[in-house]
Design an enzyme around this catalytic site. Structure first.
Site, PDB file in Angstrom:
ATOM      1  N   ASP A  70      56.711  19.974  61.616  1.00  0.00           N
ATOM      2  CA  ASP A  70      55.322  20.416  61.808  1.00  0.00           C
ATOM      3  C   ASP A  70      55.080  21.744  61.088  1.00  0.00           C
ATOM      4  O   ASP A  70      53.953  22.243  61.049  1.00  0.00           O
ATOM      5  CB  ASP A  70      54.928  20.465  63.286  1.00  0.00           C
ATOM      6  CG  ASP A  70      55.821  21.346  64.133  1.00  0.00           C
ATOM      7  OD1 ASP A  70      56.697  22.046  63.577  1.00  0.00           O
ATOM      8  OD2 ASP A  70      55.637  21.358  65.367  1.00  0.00           O
TER       9      ASP A  70
ATOM     10  N   ASP B  21      59.082  15.637  63.525  1.00  0.00           N
ATOM     11  CA  ASP B  21      58.711  16.497  64.652  1.00  0.00           C
ATOM     12  C   ASP B  21      57.703  15.812  65.563  1.00  0.00           C
ATOM     13  O   ASP B  21      56.727  15.213  65.074  1.00  0.00           O
ATOM     14  CB  ASP B  21      58.064  17.790  64.133  1.00  0.00           C
ATOM     15  CG  ASP B  21      59.028  18.956  64.151  1.00  0.00           C
ATOM     16  OD1 ASP B  21      59.942  18.963  65.000  1.00  0.00           O
ATOM     17  OD2 ASP B  21      58.870  19.851  63.308  1.00  0.00           O
TER      18      ASP B  21
ATOM     19  N   LYS C  62      62.222  15.057  66.653  1.00  0.00           N
ATOM     20  CA  LYS C  62      62.728  16.373  67.075  1.00  0.00           C
ATOM     21  C   LYS C  62      61.790  16.924  68.137  1.00  0.00           C
ATOM     22  O   LYS C  62      60.567  16.816  68.010  1.00  0.00           O
ATOM     23  CB  LYS C  62      62.824  17.328  65.885  1.00  0.00           C
ATOM     24  CG  LYS C  62      63.280  18.736  66.270  1.00  0.00           C
ATOM     25  CD  LYS C  62      63.765  19.534  65.077  1.00  0.00           C
ATOM     26  CE  LYS C  62      62.675  20.090  64.200  1.00  0.00           C
ATOM     27  NZ  LYS C  62      61.710  21.011  64.872  1.00  0.00           N
TER      28      LYS C  62
ATOM     29  N   GLU D  28      60.973  20.333  70.569  1.00  0.00           N
ATOM     30  CA  GLU D  28      61.178  21.770  70.829  1.00  0.00           C
ATOM     31  C   GLU D  28      61.318  22.026  72.322  1.00  0.00           C
ATOM     32  O   GLU D  28      60.528  21.485  73.108  1.00  0.00           O
ATOM     33  CB  GLU D  28      59.967  22.574  70.329  1.00  0.00           C
ATOM     34  CG  GLU D  28      60.001  22.828  68.849  1.00  0.00           C
ATOM     35  CD  GLU D  28      58.891  23.777  68.392  1.00  0.00           C
ATOM     36  OE1 GLU D  28      58.390  24.572  69.213  1.00  0.00           O
ATOM     37  OE2 GLU D  28      58.534  23.702  67.215  1.00  0.00           O
TER      38      GLU D  28
ATOM     39  N   GLU E 101      66.941  27.843  65.997  1.00  0.00           N
ATOM     40  CA  GLU E 101      66.077  28.649  65.116  1.00  0.00           C
ATOM     41  C   GLU E 101      66.101  30.120  65.530  1.00  0.00           C
ATOM     42  O   GLU E 101      65.823  30.459  66.705  1.00  0.00           O
ATOM     43  CB  GLU E 101      64.633  28.112  65.156  1.00  0.00           C
ATOM     44  CG  GLU E 101      63.706  28.929  64.256  1.00  0.00           C
ATOM     45  CD  GLU E 101      62.367  28.285  63.966  1.00  0.00           C
ATOM     46  OE1 GLU E 101      62.103  27.169  64.460  1.00  0.00           O
ATOM     47  OE2 GLU E 101      61.583  28.914  63.237  1.00  0.00           O
TER      48      GLU E 101
HETATM   49  O1  KIV Z   1      59.066  22.170  61.442  1.00  0.00           O
HETATM   50  C1  KIV Z   1      60.034  22.707  60.860  1.00  0.00           C
HETATM   51  O2  KIV Z   1      60.057  22.829  59.627  1.00  0.00           O
HETATM   52  C2  KIV Z   1      61.135  23.213  61.644  1.00  0.00           C
HETATM   53  C3  KIV Z   1      62.008  24.242  60.993  1.00  0.00           C
HETATM   54  C4  KIV Z   1      62.567  25.169  61.982  1.00  0.00           C
HETATM   55  C5  KIV Z   1      63.084  23.617  60.166  1.00  0.00           C
HETATM   56  O3  KIV Z   1      61.311  22.820  62.742  1.00  0.00           O
END
Ligand code: KIV
Length: 259
Positions: free
Chosen positions: A44, A83, A113, A115, A178
């Site tokens: 994202d 993401d 992915k 968060e 991160e």
């Molecule tokens: O969205 C993204 O590019 C990330 C970075 C931390 C690699 O999550």
């Protein structure tokens, strides 16, 4: 045959480092795949580097799917991770599963992915239960920037180690770290069975990830130098500027000849 989440997890046991980059377009994805990248992330971060916005929060599910469909169609060898954009995980398991299912139905992605730390463990477990492989993302969480108050190096050792352990226990096949101090990233890498993939997290992670536009210097003229954690491997801004000036001069001077 593409790499699988299982294979990426095995890389850690085999002592193989994982190279990961973000990408958002077909040519970029083809080039990186042919170059031998292990993992491609349709991040994202496209909100920042592709759309020129100041955070990742405005990126929509439709936009992520648009880019993920293009990238995943281009890739033969790498694992393609996408993401889950704000706020599908924040809304709970069923919204997260619905969003991830759309990504899986409408693109050829291999994993999503997510968060967050302990607070996302049950959602990660629910996604995995639905057959959707998950890469975790701990440390600095750009989707929570308004909560955290900015983009800072993360130094809360005990919280971070509890987060990564909870995400591993929930079933994530790898964890992106991160902007975590290199000491905490090293400790997390040692205690976890699944690989850690760092960005601004030192050299001791099991892999590294960078954002396409940062690593290749494909940035707007006002970006004078890359962020501290970035190692820039090319300077596309300068290459494109010079090529564009040559082209403009040739056209303006009636000197444009197709060789
Ligand atoms: O969205 C993204 O590019 C990330 C970075 C931390 C690699 O999550």
């Amino acid at each position: 045959m593409r790499l699988t989440p299982l294979k990426i997890s095995e890389y850690k046991r085999e002592g193989r480092k994982i190279a990961m980059l973000t990408v958002y377009d077909y040519a970029g994805a083809r080039i990186l795949d042919e170059a031998g990248i292990d993992v491609l992330l349709v991040g994202d971060s496209l909100g920042n580097v592709f759309q020129g916005k100041s955070t990742t929060l405005p990126v929509t599910l439709d936009e992520i799917i648009y880019h993920a469909e293009i990238v995943s169609r281009a890739v033969c060898n790498a694992l393609v991770v996408v993401d889950l954009p704000f706020p599908y995980c924040q809304l709970g398991s069923s919204d997260a599963i619905r969003a991830a299912a759309r990504i899986f139905k409408e693109t050829e992605a291999d994993a999503v992915k997510v968060e967050g730390g302990k607070n996302r463990a049950s959602i990660i477990a629910a996604l995995i239960d639905a057959g959707i492989p998950v890469m975790g993302h701990c440390g600095l969480l750009p989707q929570s920037v308004h909560q955290s108050g900015g983009f800072f190096i993360q130094r809360q050792r005990d919280n971070l180690l509890a987060d990564v352990k909870a995400i591993e226990d929930a079933g994530a096949f790898a964890i992106l770290l991160e902007c975590v101090t290199s000491e905490i990233a090293k400790e997390a890498t040692e205690i976890l069975k699944v690989p850690t993939i760092g960005i601004g997290a030192g050299k001791d992670c099991d892999g590294q990830v960078l954002v396409f536009h940062d690593v290749f210097g494909y940035v707007p003229p006002e970006n004078k130098r890359p962020p501290k954690h970035v190692r820039q491997y090319a300077d596309l801004k300068t290459i494109i500027t010079e090529a564009a000036k040559n082209y403009i001069n040739d056209v303006h001077n009636a000197n444009f000849i197709i060789k």
